[in-house]
Design an enzyme around this catalytic site. Structure first.
Site, mmCIF file in Angstrom:
data_model
loop_
_atom_site.group_PDB
_atom_site.id
_atom_site.type_symbol
_atom_site.label_atom_id
_atom_site.label_comp_id
_atom_site.label_asym_id
_atom_site.label_seq_id
_atom_site.Cartn_x
_atom_site.Cartn_y
_atom_site.Cartn_z
ATOM 1 N N GLY A 74 0.807 -1.213 0.000
ATOM 2 C CA GLY A 74 0.000 0.000 0.000
ATOM 3 C C GLY A 74 0.840 1.263 0.000
ATOM 4 O O GLY A 74 0.351 2.353 -0.264
ATOM 5 N N GLY A 107 -0.067 6.154 1.517
ATOM 6 C CA GLY A 107 1.069 5.639 0.754
ATOM 7 C C GLY A 107 2.411 6.197 1.187
ATOM 8 O O GLY A 107 3.440 5.927 0.579
ATOM 9 N N ASP A 144 1.539 -11.656 6.778
ATOM 10 C CA ASP A 144 2.029 -10.804 5.692
ATOM 11 C C ASP A 144 3.381 -10.185 6.037
ATOM 12 O O ASP A 144 4.009 -9.566 5.181
ATOM 13 C CB ASP A 144 1.013 -9.699 5.365
ATOM 14 C CG ASP A 144 0.617 -8.887 6.591
ATOM 15 O OD1 ASP A 144 0.159 -9.492 7.574
ATOM 16 O OD2 ASP A 144 0.781 -7.659 6.573
HETATM 17 P P1 AMP Z 1 2.390 -3.052 7.934
HETATM 18 O O1 AMP Z 1 1.767 -2.752 9.246
HETATM 19 O O2 AMP Z 1 3.497 -2.098 7.570
HETATM 20 O O3 AMP Z 1 2.813 -4.470 7.812
HETATM 21 O O4 AMP Z 1 1.266 -2.786 6.854
HETATM 22 C C1 AMP Z 1 0.075 -3.507 6.790
HETATM 23 C C2 AMP Z 1 -0.679 -3.141 5.518
HETATM 24 O O5 AMP Z 1 -1.037 -1.770 5.532
HETATM 25 C C3 AMP Z 1 0.117 -3.335 4.237
HETATM 26 O O6 AMP Z 1 -0.761 -3.744 3.233
HETATM 27 C C4 AMP Z 1 0.664 -1.957 3.977
HETATM 28 O O7 AMP Z 1 0.962 -1.760 2.616
HETATM 29 C C5 AMP Z 1 -0.504 -1.087 4.414
HETATM 30 N N1 AMP Z 1 -0.069 0.254 4.793
HETATM 31 C C6 AMP Z 1 0.649 0.585 5.887
HETATM 32 N N2 AMP Z 1 0.862 1.917 5.933
HETATM 33 C C7 AMP Z 1 0.268 2.453 4.848
HETATM 34 C C8 AMP Z 1 0.129 3.784 4.327
HETATM 35 N N3 AMP Z 1 0.666 4.836 4.943
HETATM 36 N N4 AMP Z 1 -0.535 3.915 3.173
HETATM 37 C C9 AMP Z 1 -1.082 2.875 2.536
HETATM 38 N N5 AMP Z 1 -0.984 1.596 2.982
HETATM 39 C C10 AMP Z 1 -0.325 1.378 4.122
HETATM 40 MG MG MG Z 2 3.804 -5.421 6.436
#
Ligand code: AMP
Ligand code: MG
Length: 469
Positions: A89, A118, A240
């Protein structure tokens, strides 16, 4: 531009449903704040002397020749709950060089952004930069940090914060969740393609899904035991965030423990303690069971598949325990195995937990037998240390060298990471540079960096860590 990246993009050649071709969003005024020249050389990059070009490329403002930017599709179990819609994302894979993924994190919205912006802010970008490189220097398989760029834009997280982009490098970003989403969609063509790609890229000797599962289990078992041995808490071991390659991935709310307690949790969102320090071995087995489930559709005989996978999953706790025991033996100076070693190890850990002894400093102090200083109840420690010294007497070789190699003097302590971030936000990168220098040789005597070995004072202690979002 003089920068050359020898791209060969195998992921972009996979079936289209596995990703979304998508370019990063340019940023206002990119400024390079960190670049890993040694890693760049490993990746085969040349012409890396123009800072402005590096800032343009590693902020996503200019797409370098040969890149085929894309966002990867995946799903996952988050805190045990199935989320069918994840994917990159805020991350964009530029392509692969010398067998490594080069990915921008915080590079703008993608088709998988859901409600996210993003973007990333400077704090988590520098946090991941320091922690992932520290893990690498500690010898732990991990994603690496190639570059950090300030974007000159603001990111809003309750308040306005400076935006940044991290360039992350991994042998691949394929996760348990990458398999899960294709299995959930009953996309057997996609699943088969991902499976074959994974074998080519990571496990060329594996022949079938059972082999693949066993190979991933072996790497993850070793990885988790390694984390445990240095007091590392990942904090968000969702499927994930569990890499097929066996590399540590996704430095969000992760942290190294200061004082030891098995139930330690830092992550602000882990309210149940699902990903507490001592739960990590159980959770990774659970994650591997999810991978097994996702691989079932690839097997012609599903009953046989389930039997074989179940055997592999059931064998995993013993594998982890075996690695754990080997690593903790080394931490108390033992290269050979004897009955009673485990009791010795758990005896020390119990004492440390009872007295809140510093994990890193206690083990390091064993090298010169000065760990008694780490305990309030010194006689209790001495009761433990007497049989330990007797056991060391019988140990061939050089137990001190064994301990020095297993017990780092320096870890990326939370309060130092927080201080480094605060300074960087104020424009001072001196603490960042100093931390990076110190953490590059964590097993050496700290010398001029001995202040970085000190545990936090009461008012420095970081109680909670946050995801980078
Ligand atoms: P994470 O907690 O970093 O493992 O992210 C979990 C999910 O949320 C993944 O699909 C990331 O791509 C999405 N994600 C985290 N932060 C953002 C953001 N600022 N914008 C868009 N998607 C995000
Ligand atoms: Mg992640």
């Amino acid at each position: 531009m003089s920068l050359h990246i020898p791209f060969d993009n195998s992921y972009a050649r996979l079936p289209a449903q596995l990703f979304a071709s998508h370019a990063p969003t340019p940023v206002a005024t990119p400024r390079l704040v960190a670049f890993n020249h040694a890693l760049a050389a490993t990746l085969g990059l040349t012409g890396t002397d123009e800072e402005d070009t590096l800032a343009q490329v590693f902020s996503g403002s200019v797409i370098p020749p040969g890149a085929e930017p894309l966002a990867q599709l995946y799903a996952g179990h988050q805190f045990g709950h199935w989320n069918p819609n994840l994917g990159d994302g805020r991350a964009i894979l530029l392509g692969e060089a010398n067998g490594y993924d080069i990915q921008l994190k915080g590079a703008g919205r993608t088709p998988y952004s859901r409600s996210g912006d993003g973007r990333a802010w400077l704090g988590p970008v520098l946090r991941e930069y320091v922690l992932s490189e520290a893990m690498h220097a500690l010898g732990v398989p991990t994603t690496r940090a190639l570059a950090a760029v300030e974007t000159g834009e603001e990111v809003f997280r309750e308040t306005a914060l400076p935006g940044a982009v991290l360039t992350r490098v991994a042998t691949s970003h394929i996760r348990v969740g990458t398999f899960q989403i294709l299995a959930a969609r009953q996309d057997i063509t996609g699943l088969q393609a991902l499976f074959e790609h994974t074998l080519t890229r990571h496990f060329p000797d594996a022949t079938g899904p059972v082999d693949l599962l066993d190979a991933v289990i072996a790497r993850q078992a070793e990885l988790i035991a390694h984390w445990m041995s240095i007091g590392f808490i990942h904090g968000v071991m969702n499927t994930d965030n569990c890499a097929i390659s066996g590399e540590t991935i996704d430095y969000g709310p992760c942290a190294f423990m200061d004082s030891y307690h098995p139930n330690t949790v830092f992550s602000s969102i882990d309210r149940q303690g699902r990903y507490a320090y001592a739960n990590q071995p159980d959770i990774v087995v659970w994650n591997m069971a999810q991978l097994a489930t996702a691989l079932v559709p690839l097997m012609p005989d599903q009953d046989a598949a389930i039997k074989a996978f179940t055997r592999s999953i059931h064998a995993m706790p013993a594998l982890i325990h075996h690695s754990w025991l080997r690593r903790f033996r080394a931490k108390i100076g033992l290269n050979t195995a004897r009955d009673g070693d485990e009791t010795l190890i758990t005896g020390l850990l119990t004492l440390m937990a009872q007295q809140g002894a510093d994990f890193t400093n206690t083990f390091r102090a064993l090298v010169n037998d000065s760990a008694g200083d780490q305990f309030v109840d010194r006689p209790a420690y001495e009761d433990w240390a007497r049989p330990w010294r007797d056991r060391l007497e019988q140990e061939p070789g050089d137990p001190q060298a064994t301990m020095r190699a297993a017990n780092p003097a320096l870890i990326a302590r939370n309060h130092r990471v927080e201080q480094m971030i605060q300074a960087a936000v104020a424009g001072d990168y001196t603490p960042f540079t100093r931390l990076m220098t110190a953490l590059a040789t964590p097993y050496d005597a700290p010398g001029a960096f001995s202040d970085l070995a000190r545990p936090p004072s009461e008012d420095e202690r970081v109680q909670r860590t946050f995801c980078g979002t």
